[in-house]
Each structure stands twice: as C-alpha cells, then as structure tokens.
Design a protein around this motif. Structure first.
Motif, PDB file in Angstrom:
ATOM      1  N   ILE A 203       0.870  -1.170   0.000  1.00 42.99           N
ATOM      2  CA  ILE A 203       0.000   0.000   0.000  1.00 42.99           C
ATOM      3  C   ILE A 203       0.905   1.217   0.000  1.00 42.99           C
ATOM      4  CG2 ILE A 203      -1.750   1.294   1.292  1.00 42.99           C
ATOM      5  CD1 ILE A 203      -2.622  -1.398   2.512  1.00 42.99           C
ATOM      6  N   ALA A 204       0.609   2.184  -0.840  1.00 47.78           N
ATOM      7  CA  ALA A 204       1.463   3.370  -0.972  1.00 47.78           C
ATOM      8  C   ALA A 204       0.659   4.625  -0.664  1.00 47.78           C
ATOM      9  CB  ALA A 204       2.058   3.444  -2.374  1.00 47.78           C
ATOM     10  N   LEU A 205       1.042   5.316   0.417  1.00 43.60           N
ATOM     11  CA  LEU A 205       0.444   6.593   0.807  1.00 43.60           C
ATOM     12  C   LEU A 205       1.428   7.721   0.527  1.00 43.60           C
ATOM     13  CD1 LEU A 205      -0.921   5.747   4.389  1.00 43.60           C
ATOM     14  CD2 LEU A 205      -2.239   5.848   2.288  1.00 43.60           C
ATOM     15  N   GLY A 206       0.904   8.901   0.272  1.00 44.40           N
ATOM     16  CA  GLY A 206       1.775  10.049   0.112  1.00 44.40           C
ATOM     17  C   GLY A 206       2.432  10.136  -1.251  1.00 44.40           C
ATOM     18  N   PHE A 207       1.769   9.566  -2.270  1.00 48.11           N
ATOM     19  CA  PHE A 207       2.307   9.609  -3.628  1.00 48.11           C
ATOM     20  C   PHE A 207       1.303  10.165  -4.638  1.00 48.11           C
ATOM     21  CE2 PHE A 207       4.534   6.186  -1.450  1.00 48.11           C
ATOM     22  CZ  PHE A 207       5.849   6.541  -1.685  1.00 48.11           C
ATOM     23  N   THR A 208       0.102  10.499  -4.201  1.00 44.67           N
ATOM     24  CA  THR A 208      -0.935  10.927  -5.148  1.00 44.67           C
ATOM     25  C   THR A 208      -1.297  12.393  -5.027  1.00 44.67           C
ATOM     26  OG1 THR A 208      -2.663  10.219  -3.585  1.00 44.67           O
ATOM     27  CG2 THR A 208      -1.954   8.628  -5.244  1.00 44.67           C
ATOM     28  N   GLY A 209      -0.662  13.132  -4.144  1.00 46.56           N
ATOM     29  CA  GLY A 209      -0.914  14.560  -4.035  1.00 46.56           C
ATOM     30  C   GLY A 209       0.353  15.335  -4.308  1.00 46.56           C
ATOM     31  N   GLY A 210       0.245  16.634  -4.294  1.00 45.46           N
ATOM     32  CA  GLY A 210       1.428  17.456  -4.501  1.00 45.46           C
ATOM     33  C   GLY A 210       1.754  17.647  -5.969  1.00 45.46           C
ATOM     34  N   ARG A 211       3.030  17.564  -6.318  1.00 44.82           N
ATOM     35  CA  ARG A 211       3.480  17.889  -7.660  1.00 44.82           C
ATOM     36  C   ARG A 211       2.979  16.894  -8.706  1.00 44.82           C
ATOM     37  NH1 ARG A 211       9.830  19.044  -7.353  1.00 44.82           N
ATOM     38  NH2 ARG A 211       9.541  18.340  -9.513  1.00 44.82           N
ATOM     39  N   MET A 212       2.482  17.420  -9.824  1.00 52.24           N
ATOM     40  CA  MET A 212       1.933  16.581 -10.868  1.00 52.24           C
ATOM     41  C   MET A 212       2.995  15.687 -11.492  1.00 52.24           C
ATOM     42  SD  MET A 212      -0.847  15.703 -12.360  1.00 52.24           S
ATOM     43  CE  MET A 212      -1.969  17.032 -11.913  1.00 52.24           C
ATOM     44  N   ASP A 213       4.233  16.189 -11.650  1.00 48.83           N
ATOM     45  CA  ASP A 213       5.264  15.349 -12.261  1.00 48.83           C
ATOM     46  C   ASP A 213       5.596  14.158 -11.373  1.00 48.83           C
ATOM     47  OD1 ASP A 213       6.425  17.135 -10.412  1.00 48.83           O
ATOM     48  OD2 ASP A 213       8.384  17.012 -11.394  1.00 48.83           O
ATOM     49  N   HIS A 214       5.478  14.316 -10.058  1.00 46.59           N
ATOM     50  CA  HIS A 214       5.716  13.197  -9.158  1.00 46.59           C
ATOM     51  C   HIS A 214       4.640  12.126  -9.329  1.00 46.59           C
ATOM     52  CE1 HIS A 214       8.291  15.682  -6.093  1.00 46.59           C
ATOM     53  NE2 HIS A 214       8.882  15.515  -7.260  1.00 46.59           N
ATOM     54  N   ILE A 215       3.391  12.551  -9.464  1.00 41.30           N
ATOM     55  CA  ILE A 215       2.294  11.598  -9.666  1.00 41.30           C
ATOM     56  C   ILE A 215       2.488  10.839 -10.968  1.00 41.30           C
ATOM     57  CG2 ILE A 215      -0.195  11.340  -9.960  1.00 41.30           C
ATOM     58  CD1 ILE A 215      -0.503  13.972  -8.354  1.00 41.30           C
ATOM     59  N   LEU A 216       2.826  11.538 -12.033  1.00 39.27           N
ATOM     60  CA  LEU A 216       3.028  10.890 -13.329  1.00 39.27           C
ATOM     61  C   LEU A 216       4.199   9.918 -13.276  1.00 39.27           C
ATOM     62  CD1 LEU A 216       2.439  13.953 -15.684  1.00 39.27           C
ATOM     63  CD2 LEU A 216       0.869  12.055 -15.228  1.00 39.27           C
ATOM     64  N   ALA A 217       5.242  10.270 -12.533  1.00 42.12           N
ATOM     65  CA  ALA A 217       6.389   9.369 -12.404  1.00 42.12           C
ATOM     66  C   ALA A 217       6.002   8.084 -11.680  1.00 42.12           C
ATOM     67  CB  ALA A 217       7.527  10.080 -11.668  1.00 42.12           C
ATOM     68  N   VAL A 218       5.142   8.185 -10.668  1.00 40.73           N
ATOM     69  CA  VAL A 218       4.665   6.999  -9.961  1.00 40.73           C
ATOM     70  C   VAL A 218       3.902   6.086 -10.914  1.00 40.73           C
ATOM     71  CG1 VAL A 218       3.043   6.187  -8.204  1.00 40.73           C
ATOM     72  CG2 VAL A 218       4.639   8.031  -7.672  1.00 40.73           C
ATOM     73  N   LEU A 219       3.024   6.660 -11.733  1.00 43.37           N
ATOM     74  CA  LEU A 219       2.263   5.859 -12.689  1.00 43.37           C
ATOM     75  C   LEU A 219       3.175   5.213 -13.721  1.00 43.37           C
ATOM     76  CD1 LEU A 219      -0.855   8.146 -13.255  1.00 43.37           C
ATOM     77  CD2 LEU A 219      -0.590   6.232 -11.676  1.00 43.37           C
ATOM     78  N   ASN A 220       4.237   5.905 -14.103  1.00 39.41           N
ATOM     79  CA  ASN A 220       5.218   5.338 -15.025  1.00 39.41           C
ATOM     80  C   ASN A 220       5.845   4.077 -14.433  1.00 39.41           C
ATOM     81  OD1 ASN A 220       8.396   5.314 -15.570  1.00 39.41           O
ATOM     82  ND2 ASN A 220       7.383   5.995 -17.444  1.00 39.41           N
ATOM     83  N   VAL A 221       6.196   4.127 -13.157  1.00 35.98           N
ATOM     84  CA  VAL A 221       6.791   2.965 -12.498  1.00 35.98           C
ATOM     85  C   VAL A 221       5.801   1.808 -12.445  1.00 35.98           C
ATOM     86  CG1 VAL A 221       7.717   2.089 -10.320  1.00 35.98           C
ATOM     87  CG2 VAL A 221       8.401   4.347 -11.146  1.00 35.98           C
ATOM     88  N   LEU A 222       4.551   2.084 -12.116  1.00 35.78           N
ATOM     89  CA  LEU A 222       3.540   1.026 -12.054  1.00 35.78           C
ATOM     90  C   LEU A 222       3.324   0.388 -13.418  1.00 35.78           C
ATOM     91  CD1 LEU A 222       0.800   2.492  -9.677  1.00 35.78           C
ATOM     92  CD2 LEU A 222       2.747   1.024  -9.123  1.00 35.78           C
ATOM     93  N   ALA A 223       3.312   1.198 -14.470  1.00 36.67           N
ATOM     94  CA  ALA A 223       3.085   0.680 -15.821  1.00 36.67           C
ATOM     95  C   ALA A 223       4.188  -0.269 -16.250  1.00 36.67           C
ATOM     96  CB  ALA A 223       2.976   1.834 -16.813  1.00 36.67           C
ATOM     97  N   ARG A 224       5.395  -0.058 -15.732  1.00 33.84           N
ATOM     98  CA  ARG A 224       6.530  -0.901 -16.113  1.00 33.84           C
ATOM     99  C   ARG A 224       6.716  -2.108 -15.212  1.00 33.84           C
ATOM    100  NH1 ARG A 224      10.910   1.481 -14.994  1.00 33.84           N
ATOM    101  NH2 ARG A 224      10.273   3.552 -14.273  1.00 33.84           N
ATOM    102  N   ASN A 225       5.888  -2.225 -14.195  1.00 36.20           N
ATOM    103  CA  ASN A 225       6.046  -3.305 -13.219  1.00 36.20           C
ATOM    104  C   ASN A 225       4.692  -3.899 -12.848  1.00 36.20           C
ATOM    105  OD1 ASN A 225       9.095  -3.234 -12.318  1.00 36.20           O
ATOM    106  ND2 ASN A 225       8.437  -1.113 -12.516  1.00 36.20           N
ATOM    107  N   THR A 226       4.014  -4.435 -13.840  1.00 33.78           N
ATOM    108  CA  THR A 226       2.653  -4.925 -13.648  1.00 33.78           C
ATOM    109  C   THR A 226       2.590  -6.204 -12.814  1.00 33.78           C
ATOM    110  OG1 THR A 226       2.778  -6.108 -15.758  1.00 33.78           O
ATOM    111  CG2 THR A 226       1.840  -3.885 -15.787  1.00 33.78           C
TER     112      THR A 226
END
Length: 225
Positions: A104-127
């Motif tokens: 479970i990951a908290l503290g990754f979906t608010g704040g800077r938009m580029d940080h959120i997009l980077a998190v989604l990039n990591v998830l997309a590459r590690n299904t």
C-alpha cells in the motif's frame, strides 16, 4: 530500471503487507485506519516525517534523502538507506528494495503533478507487483495482465484508465465494453459505475480506480499469484 533486476538489494522481504509512505500530503486518519492490516511501514524520503508525527517507527527509510527533515534523520538514523543516484525516483528506489507481496502506498498521489506521473510510469513498467496507491478519497492499482475480478457494491464509482496500449474487455459495469483498444491518448473509461461483479481482461497496464473505502476489496483483486 525494472524492479525485478535488483533482487540482491532487497531490504524488506516478508510474506506480509507493507505500507510505503511518501512525502506528499497524507491524512493522519488514513494511517490510523490501515494500522490493523499493515505489518510494516517503510518511509520514502520525506515520508519519514509523516511516520514520525504518527509515532510509527519505520522498518526502513529509503531515498536520496533530499526531503528528509533533520529531526526525522536523527530519529530514524539506524533505519536509513541512502540511495543518492538520480536515475530513478524515490518511489522506484523503495519498490526495488521491498519484495512484499502486497504494498500500500500513501503520500504519492498529491502534490506535484510530475511526481504523480512518475509513480504511474513505475507502475506501468512493473505490472507483476501488487501496489495500491491510496489517499483519503481514492485508491488505484494496476489490473493483472490476464483477468482481474472485483466485486464492489453496485453503484460504486469505478474507472479503468490505460497506462499504455491495451486491449480490454470489461464486464459488470454500467458501460461495459468488449475487445476494446485502450490507450492514454485514445479510449478510456472514467466515471464508470459498478453494475455487478466486475471482470477485467487486459493484455496491457490498466489502472483500476475506486473509492478509498473499498481498500479490502481492492487488496483481494490486486493480489498476484
């Protein structure tokens, strides 16, 4: 760098649920609500300050430490793993060193938009990883490649958002669809609704979003293996 390539660097590796806590805004009530289902907390850089405020000692503090307060640095000195390289984000640094089956990951979906997009990039590459992003409002996780079954109550808000090209069949929705090409710049399914038990079949990374109240249901659906 893919998560599977760094098994020799694992810090936390147990058959339990771990919560990664990042440095974006975290509602303290969410931390309290998941205490009964989380075995270990891992702070990701500035997320250590959220755990310090909550009176929780993390199993590890991982990151380049550019956002860590001096108070947290001193308090959790024995748990710190400093990873100064800048080729990966702190979120990916933590995931590559945590091999737990449910995260479970908290503290990754608010704040800077580029940080959120980077998190989604990591998830997309590690299904292959079961990772649920959570905040006080919503949660999301990447559907399994193949079939994912999930059964929130009828009327629950749900969204299917592709992170890359995928061919998807989704049943049990108010607006179900079959053999549909999905893509971030093409067809998506936002603001959909559960009509019955939901089945999602996909050959690519598709993010399933639900209200945060359905965390237990999401954990069952997101589990790999």
């Amino acid at each position: 760098m893919d998560i599977e390539s760094v098994q020799d660097a694992v810090i936390v590796s147990r058959n339990h649920t771990v919560c990664l806590v990042g440095g974006a805004r975290v509602n303290p009530q969410v931390i309290t609500s998941i205490l009964p289902i989380v075995d270990h907390f891992v702070a990701v850089d500035g997320g250590a300050d959220h755990l310090l405020d909550a009176g929780i000692s993390p199993r590890a503090v991982i990151g380049d430490l550019d956002s860590l307060s001096e108070h947290a640095r001193a308090t959790f000195a024995a748990q710190i793993t400093h990873i100064p390289e800048q080729a990966t984000t702190d979120f990916e640094k933590a995931l590559t060193r945590v091999a737990n089956p449910m995260i479970i990951a908290l503290g990754f979906t608010g704040g800077r938009m580029d940080h959120i997009l980077a998190v989604l990039n990591v998830l997309a590459r590690n299904t292959a990883r079961a990772v649920i992003l959570l905040d006080e409002t919503d949660l999301c996780f990447v559907a399994r490649i193949g079939e994912t079954r999930i059964a929130p109550p009828a009327g629950t808000r749900i969204a299917l958002m592709p992170l890359a090209a995928a061919r998807v069949t989704a049943t049990g929705l108010r607006w179900s669809f079959a053999d549909q090409d999905m893509h971030p710049t093409g067809f998506i399914s936002s603001s959909n609704e559960v009509a019955g038990p939901v089945t999602v079949q996909t050959d690519g990374p598709v993010l399933i979003t639900l209200p945060a109240a359905h965390l237990q249901i999401a954990m069952q659906a997101a589990a790999r293996g």
